[in-house]
Design an enzyme around this catalytic site. Structure first.
Site, PDB file in Angstrom:
ATOM      1  N   ASP A  13       0.551  -1.058   0.226  1.00 29.81           N
ATOM      2  CA  ASP A  13      -0.637  -0.369   0.115  1.00 29.81           C
ATOM      3  C   ASP A  13       0.644   1.133   0.116  1.00 29.81           C
ATOM      4  OD1 ASP A  13      -2.401  -1.929   0.079  1.00 29.81           O
ATOM      5  OD2 ASP A  13      -2.124  -1.425   2.414  1.00 29.81           O
ATOM      6  N   GLY A  15       1.718   2.562  -2.345  1.00 28.64           N
ATOM      7  CA  GLY A  15       0.889   3.796  -3.678  1.00 28.64           C
ATOM      8  C   GLY A  15       1.678   3.208  -5.374  1.00 28.64           C
ATOM      9  N   GLY A  17      -0.107   1.745  -7.415  1.00 25.82           N
ATOM     10  CA  GLY A  17      -1.493   1.937  -8.402  1.00 25.82           C
ATOM     11  C   GLY A  17      -0.323   3.443  -8.886  1.00 25.82           C
ATOM     12  N   HIS A  41      -4.839  -1.567  -6.006  1.00 21.89           N
ATOM     13  CA  HIS A  41      -3.792  -0.615  -6.264  1.00 21.89           C
ATOM     14  C   HIS A  41      -4.386   0.517  -6.927  1.00 21.89           C
ATOM     15  CE1 HIS A  41       0.156  -3.951  -7.749  1.00 21.89           C
ATOM     16  NE2 HIS A  41      -0.450  -3.560  -6.027  1.00 21.89           N
TER      17      HIS A  41
HETATM   18  P1  GDP Z   1      -0.836   0.236  -3.563  1.00 20.01           P
HETATM   19  O1  GDP Z   1      -1.383  -1.486  -2.699  1.00 20.01           O
HETATM   20  O2  GDP Z   1       0.685   0.441  -3.042  1.00 20.01           O
HETATM   21  O3  GDP Z   1      -1.153   0.695  -4.743  1.00 20.01           O
HETATM   22  O4  GDP Z   1      -1.489   0.880  -2.492  1.00 20.01           O
HETATM   23  P2  GDP Z   1      -2.814   1.658  -2.080  1.00 20.01           P
HETATM   24  O5  GDP Z   1      -3.207   2.352  -3.564  1.00 20.01           O
HETATM   25  O6  GDP Z   1      -3.282   0.450  -1.455  1.00 20.01           O
HETATM   26  O7  GDP Z   1      -2.656   2.308  -1.132  1.00 20.01           O
HETATM   27  C1  GDP Z   1      -2.117   3.810  -1.640  1.00 20.01           C
HETATM   28  C2  GDP Z   1      -3.595   5.144  -1.150  1.00 20.01           C
HETATM   29  O8  GDP Z   1      -2.642   6.523  -0.896  1.00 20.01           O
HETATM   30  C3  GDP Z   1      -4.430   5.113  -2.566  1.00 20.01           C
HETATM   31  O9  GDP Z   1      -5.688   5.266  -1.835  1.00 20.01           O
HETATM   32  C4  GDP Z   1      -3.500   5.939  -3.129  1.00 20.01           C
HETATM   33  O10 GDP Z   1      -5.111   7.137  -4.071  1.00 20.01           O
HETATM   34  C5  GDP Z   1      -3.293   7.077  -1.867  1.00 20.01           C
HETATM   35  N1  GDP Z   1      -2.228   8.204  -2.398  1.00 20.01           N
HETATM   36  C6  GDP Z   1      -1.298   7.641  -3.418  1.00 20.01           C
HETATM   37  N2  GDP Z   1       0.073   8.680  -3.194  1.00 20.01           N
HETATM   38  C7  GDP Z   1      -0.048   9.407  -1.968  1.00 20.01           C
HETATM   39  C8  GDP Z   1       0.211  11.070  -2.273  1.00 20.01           C
HETATM   40  O11 GDP Z   1       1.153  10.861  -2.748  1.00 20.01           O
HETATM   41  N3  GDP Z   1      -0.437  11.645  -1.614  1.00 20.01           N
HETATM   42  C9  GDP Z   1      -1.890  11.185  -0.652  1.00 20.01           C
HETATM   43  N4  GDP Z   1      -2.468  11.975  -0.163  1.00 20.01           N
HETATM   44  N5  GDP Z   1      -2.339   9.867  -1.424  1.00 20.01           N
HETATM   45  C10 GDP Z   1      -1.304   9.524  -2.160  1.00 20.01           C
HETATM   46  P1  IMO Z   2      -1.125  -4.597  -2.043  1.00 21.21           P
HETATM   47  O1  IMO Z   2      -0.931  -5.048  -3.953  1.00 21.21           O
HETATM   48  C1  IMO Z   2      -1.139  -4.916   1.998  1.00 21.21           C
HETATM   49  C2  IMO Z   2      -1.072  -8.867   3.773  1.00 21.21           C
HETATM   50  C3  IMO Z   2      -2.666  -9.101   4.176  1.00 21.21           C
HETATM   51  C4  IMO Z   2      -1.946 -10.095   5.042  1.00 21.21           C
HETATM   52  C5  IMO Z   2      -0.752 -11.089   4.660  1.00 21.21           C
HETATM   53  C6  IMO Z   2      -1.222 -12.383   4.033  1.00 21.21           C
HETATM   54  O2  IMO Z   2      -2.401  -3.518  -2.480  1.00 21.21           O
HETATM   55  O3  IMO Z   2       0.263  -3.324  -1.002  1.00 21.21           O
HETATM   56  P2  IMO Z   2      -2.433 -13.015   1.903  1.00 21.21           P
HETATM   57  O4  IMO Z   2      -3.907 -12.148   1.363  1.00 21.21           O
HETATM   58  O5  IMO Z   2      -1.187 -12.276   1.285  1.00 21.21           O
HETATM   59  O6  IMO Z   2      -2.168 -14.083   2.293  1.00 21.21           O
HETATM   60  O7  IMO Z   2      -2.531 -11.834   3.755  1.00 21.21           O
HETATM   61  O8  IMO Z   2      -0.501  -9.956   3.799  1.00 21.21           O
HETATM   62  N1  IMO Z   2      -1.397  -8.103   2.186  1.00 21.21           N
HETATM   63  C7  IMO Z   2      -0.977  -7.050   1.856  1.00 21.21           C
HETATM   64  N2  IMO Z   2      -0.755  -5.916   3.051  1.00 21.21           N
HETATM   65  N3  IMO Z   2      -1.208  -4.468   1.011  1.00 21.21           N
HETATM   66  C8  IMO Z   2      -0.830  -5.177  -0.019  1.00 21.21           C
HETATM   67  O9  IMO Z   2      -1.045  -5.551  -1.144  1.00 21.21           O
HETATM   68  C9  IMO Z   2      -1.379  -7.418   0.536  1.00 21.21           C
HETATM   69  N4  IMO Z   2      -1.328  -8.479   0.280  1.00 21.21           N
HETATM   70  C10 IMO Z   2      -1.280  -8.930   1.581  1.00 21.21           C
HETATM   71  O10 IMO Z   2      -3.275  -7.789   5.251  1.00 21.21           O
HETATM   72  O11 IMO Z   2      -1.376  -9.065   6.893  1.00 21.21           O
HETATM   73 MG    MG Z   3      -2.336  -1.886  -1.806  1.00 15.82          MG
END
Ligand code: GDP
Ligand code: IMO
Ligand code: MG
Length: 420
Positions: A13, A15, A17, A41
């Protein structure tokens, strides 16, 4: 040509995506190499937010090829709903390729995931319950079902064979429900998948590189969730690190070019497992609320804490990161003081190594920085960022020995600053 890789350096998570979507114009091909719909993402443009689980984050750019690699695990039901959700946005699905060697998540994989987590009780991993662990288990146990199997006349028989194994395991775990409850829906989604170009993508991707096309490999999760190098057993079931792009796409190590490591300006973690800098106080709540730190896949509140340099250095080391991308420093605006963990105290000894034992008591040693008050979300040039933030960026670069190339200041595509 070489393949560049973008992956998370923390617990997911970060960022990815958004960053992949931003970088896509510079590439011909975007390829996901591991993970499955445990990933969420997010990316945002024209005031619309999209969350992708299986489909690479380059899908919104016309003319770009998007490949779901062999290292990915696919749930046909989730795949179909993702496609359906993207249809109104004019996405060209003829540019989406799926590896025949990617493994399929069955409804019973999800049941097994839930039953195994329940059996773990207090030591549960906090899985996303998408069936990821059981699907990769079947892959390595050599009886998994692959995307290519859906085109074989023996598909139904193979499915039944695997279901029989799952029935036995579920019975042992005390599951008493109907294991075929989601079967019809799943078979429908499998039929839907047959209209997509399912190929031996390792041939395609290597041929594209030979022809001079540029490829960006998109990781899922983060390095601290890697099955080998994360905080085992509190990890996911795939190799989230750079090497995962080789096995997950069929790329030789000599084909790897730049490695982008993406870093949130603070840390978050979903699910169980060690998190030395976790904050249980009002500051943690403030990070969660200001940062909107709730899971993109499960909606769960993310655990929040300060940046962890020992973990970051470890991630840079195992991935061979060549440049970093920072996200969400805008969330830190308004804090009087920003802390960074620079080493750990473990059993009274200061170290910057992550202890092997996930139960070790780790006390973070912090360095403090003055915060900044300005709202930076509208800033569009790196040099216009507050000096305190630029100092923070520089401190991290020096501590880990890799430069930041991009700093993101908001979720939108346009809120992205290139650092010279
Ligand atoms: P990923 O799994 O790595 O793609 O990340 P996620 O989408 O799960 O979580 C990142 C969150 O932060 C999402 O809600 C994005 O829209 C948001 N995001 C990404 N870059 C930024 C940033 O620079 N500032 C803020 N405030 N939000 C961001
Ligand atoms: P992105 O790509 C954050 C975490 C789960 C759990 C552990 C194992 O969006 O960054 P699983 O379902 O893979 O067996 O869970 O890994 N986890 C993530 N945490 N971002 C993710 O993906 C995750 N994918 C799995 O919360 O702790
Ligand atoms: Mg994510």
């Amino acid at each position: 040509m070489k393949t560049d890789i973008l992956l998370g350096l923390q617990w997911g998570d970060e960022g990815k995506g958004k960053a992949v979507d931003y970088l896509t114009p510079a590439y011909d091909v975007i390829a996901r190499f591991q993970g499955g719909p445990n990933a969420g993402h997010s990316l945002e443009f024209n005031q619309v937010k999209h969350v992708l689980h299986t489909i690479p984050s380059g899908i919104f750019h016309a003319g770009k090829l998007n490949i779901i690699g062999n290292g990915v695990v696919i749930d046909p039901i989730i795949f179909q709903s993702e496609i359906d959700g993207l249809k109104p946005h004019g996405v060209d699905f003829s540019k989406l390729l799926i590896s025949k060697k990617a493994h399929l998540i069955l409804p019973t994989h999800r049941l097994l995931d839930a039953a195994m987590e329940a059996a773990k009780g207090k030591s549960k991993i906090g899985s996303t319950l998408k069936g990821i662990g059981p699907t990769y288990t079947d892959k390595t146990a050599r009886h998994g079902l692959r995307v290519g199997d859906i085109f074989l006349p023996t598909f139904q028989a193979r499915y039944e064979r695997l279901l029989e194994k799952h029935a036995a395991s579920l019975k042992q775990l005390g599951y008493t429900g109907d294991i075929r409850a989601d079967e019809a829906r799943w078979m429908e989604a499998v039929a839907f998948m047959r209209q997509f170009r399912c190929i031996d993508s390792e041939y395609e991707i290597n041929a594209l590189l030979d022809a001079g096309r540029s490829v960006l490999a998109e990781g899922a999760q983060g390095t601290m969730l890697d099955v080998d190098f994360g905080s085992y057993p509190f990890v996911t079931s795939s190799n989230t690190i750079c090497a995962g792009a080789c096995t997950g796409l069929g790329l030789a190590p000599s084909r790897i070019g730049k490695v982008y490591g993406i870093v949130k300006a603070y840390c978050t973690r979903v699910g169980s497992g060690p998190f030395p800098t976790e904050l249980f106080d009002a500051t943690g709540d403030e990070l969660r609320n200001k940062g909107g730190e709730f899971g993109a896949t499960t909606g769960r509140p993310r655990r929040c804490g300060w940046l962890d340099i020992p973990a970051l250095k470890y991630s840079v080391m195992v991935n061979g990161v060549t440049s970093m991308i920072m996200t969400k420093p805008d969330v830190l605006s308004g804090f009087d003081t920003i802390k960074v963990c620079t080493s750990y105290m473990v059993n009274g000894v200061e170290t910057d190594r992550i202890p092997y034992d996930v139960e070790a008591v780790v006390e973070p040693v912090y360095t403090e920085f003055p915060g900044w008050k300005e709202d930076i979300s509208k800033v569009r040039s790196y040099d216009d960022l507050p000096k305190a933030l630029r100092d923070y960026v520089q401190f991290i670069e020096k501590a880990v020995g890799v430069p930041f190339e991009i700093v993101s200041v908001g979720p939108d595509r346009t809120a992205t600053l290139v650092k010279a």
